[in-house]
Design an enzyme around this catalytic site. Sequence first.
Site, PDB file in Angstrom:
ATOM      1  CG  HIS A  66      -1.677   2.552  -3.737  1.00  0.00           C
ATOM      2  ND1 HIS A  66      -2.437   2.786  -4.902  1.00  0.00           N
ATOM      3  CD2 HIS A  66      -1.822   1.448  -3.134  1.00  0.00           C
ATOM      4  CE1 HIS A  66      -2.993   1.584  -5.248  1.00  0.00           C
ATOM      5  NE2 HIS A  66      -2.835   0.956  -3.983  1.00  0.00           N
ATOM      6  CD  GLN A  85      -2.709  -1.282   0.079  1.00  0.00           C
ATOM      7  OE1 GLN A  85      -3.458  -0.424  -0.570  1.00  0.00           O
ATOM      8  NE2 GLN A  85      -2.510  -2.176  -0.921  1.00  0.00           N
ATOM      9  CG  HIS A 137     -48.202  20.263  10.572  1.00  0.00           C
ATOM     10  ND1 HIS A 137     -47.925  21.491  10.637  1.00  0.00           N
ATOM     11  CD2 HIS A 137     -47.183  19.721  10.247  1.00  0.00           C
ATOM     12  CE1 HIS A 137     -46.652  21.444   9.905  1.00  0.00           C
ATOM     13  NE2 HIS A 137     -46.213  20.216   9.809  1.00  0.00           N
ATOM     14  CD  GLU A 166      -8.178   2.787   1.246  1.00  0.00           C
ATOM     15  OE1 GLU A 166      -8.482   2.703   0.126  1.00  0.00           O
ATOM     16  OE2 GLU A 166      -6.973   3.218   1.775  1.00  0.00           O
ATOM     17  CG  HIS A 167      -7.252  -1.499   2.324  1.00  0.00           C
ATOM     18  ND1 HIS A 167      -6.375  -0.033   2.022  1.00  0.00           N
ATOM     19  CD2 HIS A 167      -7.702  -1.747   1.398  1.00  0.00           C
ATOM     20  CE1 HIS A 167      -6.947  -0.037   0.609  1.00  0.00           C
ATOM     21  NE2 HIS A 167      -7.760  -0.937   0.393  1.00  0.00           N
ATOM     22  CG  ASP A 193      -5.629  -3.145  -3.591  1.00  0.00           C
ATOM     23  OD1 ASP A 193      -6.542  -2.661  -3.358  1.00  0.00           O
ATOM     24  OD2 ASP A 193      -4.541  -3.074  -3.525  1.00  0.00           O
TER      25      ASP A 193
END
Length: 452
Positions: free
Chosen positions: A284, A281, A443, A350-351, A384
């Site tokens: 990236h 990761q 109402h 995230e992961h 992924d």
Amino acid sequence: MTESLLTSLDQADFFRTVDLRGRTLGRAALKAAVPRVHEESNRDAEETVRGIIDTVRRQGHTALRDFAERFDGVTLDTLRVPREALRDALAGLDPEVRAALEESISRARRFADAQRPGDIETVLDEGAVVRQRWIPVGRVGLYVPGGLAPLASSVIMNVVPALAAGVESVALASPPQKAFGALPHPTILAAAELLGVDEVYAMGGAQAIAAFAYGVPAGEGEDAIEAVDLVTGPGNVYVATAKRLVRGVVGIDSEAGPTEIAVLADASARADLVAADLISQAEHDPRASSVLITPSEELAAAVRGELRKQAPTARHAERIVTALSGPQSGVVLVDDLEQGIAVADAYAAEHLEIMTEDAPGVARRIRNAGAVFVGDYSPVSLGDYCAGSNHVLPTSGTALFSSGLNVTTFLRAVQEIEYSRPALAEVRGHIEELAEAENLPSHGEAVSIRFR
């Protein structure tokens, strides 16, 4: 790899340690203690992105062309990718890459098709019916990164659930590439063609998000880009910031910014596997986050050793070492697995990988994560590409309240109420009483008038 980065492998800030052992911290303190990107950096990005959005709104196609020159180094003939370029990209695709994309599409479709919720109807009394129907959004703008890594897999992750939801108008944006004649990466174009998406634009970054959110009038020899109802997809910090700033003008999936991985591991974990997954990761983005949470000092030391061994041999070694040396990465030492679970939930990765004894049991106790990967043979890389799950996931702790991209992202639950006269009469008195209690007598009158 440069001499300076080789040296940084031995510096104290390389995969730094946050020691939480012996400390009893509340939820807010835990969130503050875990490795994160500095807030100042995010604020700088927000100021830049506000300017980009404003310029796109005022200058339309001219701004998009100018930003392509400034950020991507290309002069655009047209923002919209010609139809023949999509066909040519697929025709020229390596057969093995095509087979991999097709397998990924097949698995993603099977999972997405199973996600669609059913409509419901509840009969509360005779003549009193409440229904809920799931209706797809009308038009979506899908963002696919193409800078440091041309994420053709993100085409699949965006498009497949949108189509499974029944979205009829799908537009896709990806940055133009100088190496490919100012078009997006050909593998991205080929994936779009495989999925039948023919409205593709060569535009990237915050400017693409602005164009989708507000629309762009026709001009500069270009047709209009119609505004969308929803923007989805991952991206860098500028893309994630742009999505946050246009939320409310359009819907967004989540703030899927620079990627992050947390590994919750005990002494039973293999250090080489943990390190490989952290590196996967980190490649990236220099701002990617890689975090190990463990009660084992021995494992932490072994993983740091493996990182120093594996990182220099990676193709993107400089990017990886920069990410692993940043404030957003490091090892968090905890007293025990119980505290480790609390830290993982506060971090809301995230992961999140679980590499412990009884990994499935530990995974079931996790509440906050974009996606949870269970055991030695479920690395993030599987998610992924070919797990069937979706890799567009919330980052920066937003998994506390956001979900990963899925079919329901592209659906709205619309409630439908149908009462007969006798059924309304049954609750008339309750409505009148509540209306009066809230000092909203009209109402109640809107109901009473029906019975005079």
